[in-house]
Design a protein around this motif. Structure first.
Motif, PDB file in Angstrom:
ATOM      1  N   LEU A  57      -5.202   0.378  -5.880  1.00 10.04           N
ATOM      2  CA  LEU A  57      -5.919  -0.738  -6.502  1.00 10.04           C
ATOM      3  C   LEU A  57      -5.303  -2.076  -6.109  1.00 10.04           C
ATOM      4  O   LEU A  57      -6.016  -3.073  -5.910  1.00 10.04           O
ATOM      5  N   ASP A  58      -3.973  -2.124  -5.986  1.00  9.23           N
ATOM      6  CA  ASP A  58      -3.319  -3.358  -5.548  1.00  9.23           C
ATOM      7  C   ASP A  58      -3.732  -3.706  -4.122  1.00  9.23           C
ATOM      8  O   ASP A  58      -3.946  -4.886  -3.791  1.00  9.23           O
ATOM      9  N   ILE A  60       0.170   6.154  -7.481  1.00  5.59           N
ATOM     10  CA  ILE A  60      -0.630   6.063  -6.251  1.00  5.59           C
ATOM     11  C   ILE A  60      -1.915   5.288  -6.522  1.00  5.59           C
ATOM     12  O   ILE A  60      -2.329   4.443  -5.715  1.00  5.59           O
ATOM     13  N   SER A  61      -2.548   5.561  -7.650  1.00  7.70           N
ATOM     14  CA  SER A  61      -3.777   4.831  -7.993  1.00  7.70           C
ATOM     15  C   SER A  61      -3.510   3.340  -8.133  1.00  7.70           C
ATOM     16  O   SER A  61      -4.299   2.505  -7.666  1.00  7.70           O
ATOM     17  N   LEU A  95      -8.721   7.381  -3.979  1.00 11.34           N
ATOM     18  CA  LEU A  95      -8.677   7.319  -5.446  1.00 11.34           C
ATOM     19  C   LEU A  95      -9.337   8.543  -6.061  1.00 11.34           C
ATOM     20  O   LEU A  95      -8.859   9.081  -7.066  1.00 11.34           O
ATOM     21  N   HIS A  96     -10.440   8.982  -5.475  1.00  7.14           N
ATOM     22  CA  HIS A  96     -11.116  10.176  -5.986  1.00  7.14           C
ATOM     23  C   HIS A  96     -10.209  11.405  -5.875  1.00  7.14           C
ATOM     24  O   HIS A  96     -10.132  12.223  -6.807  1.00  7.14           O
ATOM     25  N   ALA A  97      -9.519  11.547  -4.747  1.00  6.00           N
ATOM     26  CA  ALA A  97      -8.625  12.695  -4.561  1.00  6.00           C
ATOM     27  C   ALA A  97      -7.460  12.648  -5.550  1.00  6.00           C
ATOM     28  O   ALA A  97      -7.092  13.666  -6.149  1.00  6.00           O
ATOM     29  N   LEU A 105       2.627  13.540 -13.686  1.00  7.43           N
ATOM     30  CA  LEU A 105       1.521  12.657 -14.070  1.00  7.43           C
ATOM     31  C   LEU A 105       1.749  11.226 -13.594  1.00  7.43           C
ATOM     32  O   LEU A 105       0.798  10.487 -13.331  1.00  7.43           O
ATOM     33  N   ARG A 106       2.995  10.833 -13.502  1.00  5.49           N
ATOM     34  CA  ARG A 106       3.290   9.470 -13.067  1.00  5.49           C
ATOM     35  C   ARG A 106       2.958   9.279 -11.589  1.00  5.49           C
ATOM     36  O   ARG A 106       2.541   8.190 -11.173  1.00  5.49           O
ATOM     37  N   THR A 107       3.109  10.341 -10.809  1.00  8.62           N
ATOM     38  CA  THR A 107       2.851  10.209  -9.370  1.00  8.62           C
ATOM     39  C   THR A 107       1.417   9.798  -9.055  1.00  8.62           C
ATOM     40  O   THR A 107       1.209   8.812  -8.339  1.00  8.62           O
TER      41      THR A 107
END
Length: 375
Positions: free
Chosen positions: A169-170, A164-165, A187-189, A158-160
């Motif tokens: 965003l950054d 990535i998100s 982001l959708h993927a 779950l952290r991965t």
């Protein structure tokens, strides 16, 4: 549970032993006294040295009672002391195994599951209890270790996508000139993968708790539905699917067994030879069970690697990976659903490459109408 203090079992056994010994002694003395009363006359004539009666009468029973009574009391007192001392020692020896089991239970209640009773000696009730307790501790320790590994793996998985998100965003925040459409698509993927993983975890938990309503279902129809759903994916990857078999009635959750069939067919498709792979889906009926078997082509696998496929988040390194490889819970979910339905999951590597997966479930006593289709 808070309880008021009471008498120890050892003391209860001691008093029981002593009481039984006292009752047995009293009965024995009473039997002796009855014997004396029956065979000894109440009175007897007194004789002189010339064997002539003197005319006096001697009360034999009164003398016997005067002599017998204090000695009987002394015997009972001895039996009481002997029963208390001997009973205390005997009860302590008999309860020693129970004391070891109690200490092991207290250690287990504090979280120390590595301790074992390991009671020596030949088999008896206490040793059967100790062995059963040791077995329970071993299984509990293994289960907790498995849960910890699962929690750690789930946290990592779950952290991965979250990491990535955050990175995407950054990038969007610090680089306004970056392609927004690309960031949104990625982001959708990533978000879709996180949702799939969360739903898989929830399904795994629900299946493990057996919180579902059982109904009669046909495994052949579920296999056909799963195949039809995944047929576009198979065509995209160049994998052909063959289905066959008989009506296979069983009792269970329609939704969970459909998920089981879908996971098996999905795994067989995505872990296959690209462009030239095949998948075979078959249902069969035995005397007391029904069997769903899914086989696929692929790279040659070893029995050791196959044995790890049902562990959560395990993805066989020797299998072909695609973008549809999932979240690593496919066979773990299959295994949990199978166990929840009192079935057996068997994974066997094929000599020509690929794997054969069989799910054997209890056969429903009822009958289903209709024919299983074959493609």
């Amino acid at each position: 549970m808070d309880r008021a203090p009471g008498v120890s079992v050892r003391l209860k056994l001691t008093l029981s032993y002593a009481g039984f010994l006292m009752v047995a002694g009293a009965l024995l003395l009473a039997a002796v006294w009855v014997f004396l009363l029956r065979y000894v006359p109440d009175r007897a004539m007194l004789y002189n040295p010339d064997d002539r009666p003197t005319g006096g009468v001697f009360p034999i029973r009164s003398v016997l009672l005067h002599v017998f009574a204090p000695r009987a009391v002394a015997v009972l007192a001895f039996l009481l002391v002997f029963g208390l001392v001997g009973g205390w020692l005997l009860a302590g020896r008999m309860l020693a195994p129970l004391t070891r089991i109690t200490e092991a239970t207290r250690l287990a209640s504090t979280g120390s599951l590595a301790h074992r009773v390991r009671l020596p000696g030949r088999k008896d009730e206490f040793r059967e209890l100790a062995d059963a307790f040791d077995t329970m501790l071993a299984r509990l320790e293994e289960h907790i270790a498995e849960q910890r590994r699962f929690a750690a793996n789930a946290s990592h998985e779950l952290r991965t996508p979250l990491a990535i998100s955050k990175s995407l965003l950054d990038v969007a925040r610090t680089d306004p000139t970056h392609d927004t459409g690309e960031i949104i698509e990625r982001l959708h993927a990533v978000n879709t993968r996180a949702i799939d993983l969360t739903e898989a975890l929830l399904l795994l938990s629900r299946a493990g708790q057996r919180s579902f309503t059982r109904e009669q279902v046909d495994l052949s129809l579920l296999a056909e539905e799963a195949t039809e759903t995944l047929l576009p994916l198979a065509e995209k990857l160049g994998v052909s699917i063959e289905t066959s078999g008989d009506i296979a009635p069983t009792d269970g959750s329609h939704a969970l067994l459909l998920q089981l069939s879908t996971n098996l067919v999905h795994n067989a498709i995505v872990h296959n030879l690209p462009g030239q792979g095949t998948v075979s889906v078959n249902t069969s009926v035995r005397t007391k069970t029904v069997v769903l078997t899914v086989e696929n082509t692929g790279e040659k696998l070893t029995p050791h690697s196959v044995s790890t496929f049902t562990a959560p988040f395990q993805r066989g390194t020797e299998r072909i990976h695609t973008d549809h490889a999932g979240v690593g819970l496919g066979l773990a979910i299959v295994n949990t659903i199978t166990q929840a339905h009192d079935g057996t999951l068997t994974l066997t590597p094929r000599s020509a490459g690929g794997i054969s997966v069989s799910v054997e479930l209890p056969r429903s006593p009822g009958t289903l109408t209709g024919d299983a289709s074959a493609n």
